[in-house]
Design a protein around this motif. Structure first.
Motif, PDB file in Angstrom:
ATOM      1  N   ARG A  12      46.404  34.114  39.219  1.00 38.26           N
ATOM      2  CA  ARG A  12      45.499  32.973  39.425  1.00 38.26           C
ATOM      3  C   ARG A  12      44.223  33.435  40.136  1.00 38.26           C
ATOM      4  N   ALA A  13      44.380  34.263  41.175  1.00 43.44           N
ATOM      5  CA  ALA A  13      43.210  34.750  41.919  1.00 43.44           C
ATOM      6  C   ALA A  13      42.309  35.588  41.006  1.00 43.44           C
ATOM      7  N   VAL A  14      42.926  36.433  40.181  1.00 44.82           N
ATOM      8  CA  VAL A  14      42.140  37.255  39.248  1.00 44.82           C
ATOM      9  C   VAL A  14      41.419  36.344  38.254  1.00 44.82           C
ATOM     10  N   GLY A  15      42.121  35.331  37.773  1.00 46.82           N
ATOM     11  CA  GLY A  15      41.535  34.380  36.835  1.00 46.82           C
ATOM     12  C   GLY A  15      40.327  33.671  37.433  1.00 46.82           C
ATOM     13  N   GLU A  16      40.445  33.262  38.699  1.00 50.16           N
ATOM     14  CA  GLU A  16      39.333  32.566  39.363  1.00 50.16           C
ATOM     15  C   GLU A  16      38.118  33.483  39.490  1.00 50.16           C
ATOM     16  N   GLY A  22      29.434  37.868  34.997  1.00 52.89           N
ATOM     17  CA  GLY A  22      29.333  39.326  35.127  1.00 52.89           C
ATOM     18  C   GLY A  22      30.567  39.978  35.718  1.00 52.89           C
ATOM     19  N   ILE A  23      31.612  39.199  36.005  1.00 54.29           N
ATOM     20  CA  ILE A  23      32.843  39.764  36.577  1.00 54.29           C
ATOM     21  C   ILE A  23      33.926  39.722  35.504  1.00 54.29           C
ATOM     22  N   GLY A  24      34.316  40.893  35.019  1.00 54.64           N
ATOM     23  CA  GLY A  24      35.378  40.972  34.030  1.00 54.64           C
ATOM     24  C   GLY A  24      36.743  41.061  34.710  1.00 54.64           C
ATOM     25  N   ARG A  25      37.788  41.175  33.893  1.00 52.22           N
ATOM     26  CA  ARG A  25      39.139  41.178  34.434  1.00 52.22           C
ATOM     27  C   ARG A  25      39.427  42.395  35.323  1.00 52.22           C
ATOM     28  N   THR A  27      37.216  44.226  37.108  1.00 54.18           N
ATOM     29  CA  THR A  27      36.494  44.086  38.373  1.00 54.18           C
ATOM     30  C   THR A  27      37.180  43.025  39.227  1.00 54.18           C
ATOM     31  N   ALA A  28      37.578  41.927  38.592  1.00 50.68           N
ATOM     32  CA  ALA A  28      38.253  40.838  39.316  1.00 50.68           C
ATOM     33  C   ALA A  28      39.510  41.374  40.000  1.00 50.68           C
ATOM     34  N   THR A  29      40.285  42.201  39.285  1.00 52.54           N
ATOM     35  CA  THR A  29      41.509  42.770  39.850  1.00 52.54           C
ATOM     36  C   THR A  29      41.191  43.620  41.073  1.00 52.54           C
ATOM     37  N   ARG A  30      40.133  44.448  40.936  1.00 56.55           N
ATOM     38  CA  ARG A  30      39.738  45.313  42.040  1.00 56.55           C
ATOM     39  C   ARG A  30      39.334  44.478  43.262  1.00 56.55           C
ATOM     40  N   LEU A  31      38.587  43.411  43.026  1.00 56.68           N
ATOM     41  CA  LEU A  31      38.123  42.564  44.124  1.00 56.68           C
ATOM     42  C   LEU A  31      39.296  41.831  44.782  1.00 56.68           C
ATOM     43  N   VAL A  32      40.217  41.332  43.959  1.00 52.57           N
ATOM     44  CA  VAL A  32      41.356  40.600  44.512  1.00 52.57           C
ATOM     45  C   VAL A  32      42.241  41.548  45.320  1.00 52.57           C
TER      46      VAL A  32
END
Lengths: 206, 206
Positions: A12-16, A22-25, A27-32
């Protein structure tokens, strides 16, 4: 990485995060994962900053810029020239102009430019409110500082027509070669305009 | 853009975003402006996903991967081969290996690799817990699937020494030329290794 993560909370956090521009999956994973490594207090600060911003931020009733108060610090400043209004697309552009230290007037934030491709029509922008400000009187000059794009030009022209009935000087920021640029590598449209719009040389450096 | 925004709320949100790895002040501003344009419910969902993740996420007590439950779905799956453990750096690597459909064992997430430059020592990683899993018995093979970097190699060697006393087969994922790569453009270290570690050709395609 087409598969879902084995944790619904993580997923869910990655999805948000992936919803942000400009944030792909990946990058989202790395940020989460980064957020997950921070202390709980820091994560709450991060989340709190977003919800608080959304709930409490105001738009200045004069310029429609983002502000914590009814009237933003620039519009509330009696030392600024309230008869000169610089029309910009968004709050970043205010900061960019402020950083030049060349402008002592006030602003008007449109919230974008007219772009039929993106479904942005004049009614989505703060154009009526600009006309209303001019109609109120006291404004001598409007400086259009929009992007030098087709959309920016369209918006400039739309504003020009809307303000045609009023006694207000309308100007547009100069387009020409950038300071430090080489003529050889400047595109012909920009170079052409810089010749057409040449300015008198006074012997002083800019 | 060295100056602060005229809104403390906005400034705070941009500051929080800028703390994330790879997100500078300009990107942070763009993301915060995007968030500001979303409905309040969406912003609350975004913020809620982060705090809920931080508060409720668990680390699987076997593999230390991220999980919503005490034991992650992979470790809890009786159809997986619990005698083969693939050692990875993080949860993304689990997903990468899972996507290959070539591994039916279980995982062990180290949480990184030994990197004195970044201040990451063996005690910061799930290495002791890996040794404990091996000491418990039942594990026949450990597959090291860490990054092909100096740090990854150091970590491989550290684990090799830690597990020397145990009767467990230790292997490392093959390094060689990537499928589809051209020999001409492969770096000499990789090409050299792919020759040293050549595999018998059985006439079947890979």
């Amino acid at each position: 990485m087409s598969q879902e993560y084995p944790s619904a909370l993580f997923e869910r956090a990655v999805g948000e995060f992936s919803k942000l521009p400009g944030i792909g999956r990946k990058t989202a994973t790395r940020l989460v994962l980064h957020i997950l490594r921070q202390p709980t207090g820091d994560v709450e600060n991060f989340a709190g900053a977003m919800t608080q911003l959304k709930k409490e931020v105001k738009y200045c009733k004069h310029c429609y810029g983002i502000s914590d108060t009814e009237v933003c610090p620039i519009c509330a400043n009696p030392l600024r020239d309230h008869s000169t209004v610089c029309v910009v697309e968004n709050i970043q552009d205010i900061m960019a102009v402020e950083n030049t230290m060349q402008f002592k007037g006030v602003y008007h934030v449109l919230g974008g430019v007219i772009s039929p491709m993106d479904g942005i029509s004049p009614s989505d922008l703060q154009i009526e409110s600009l006309v209303a400000r001019v109609a109120e009187g006291g404004i001598k000059e409007i400086i259009l500082a929009l992007s030098p794009t087709m959309e920016g030009d369209t918006t400039n022209f739309y504003i020009f027509r809307k303000l045609a009935a009023y006694d207000v000087k309308l100007s547009v920021i100069a387009r020409g070669i950038s300071v430090g640029d080489e003529l050889e590598y400047t595109d012909e449209v920009t170079l052409g305009r810089s010749i057409v719009n040449r300015t008198p040389f006074t012997g002083k450096s800019f």
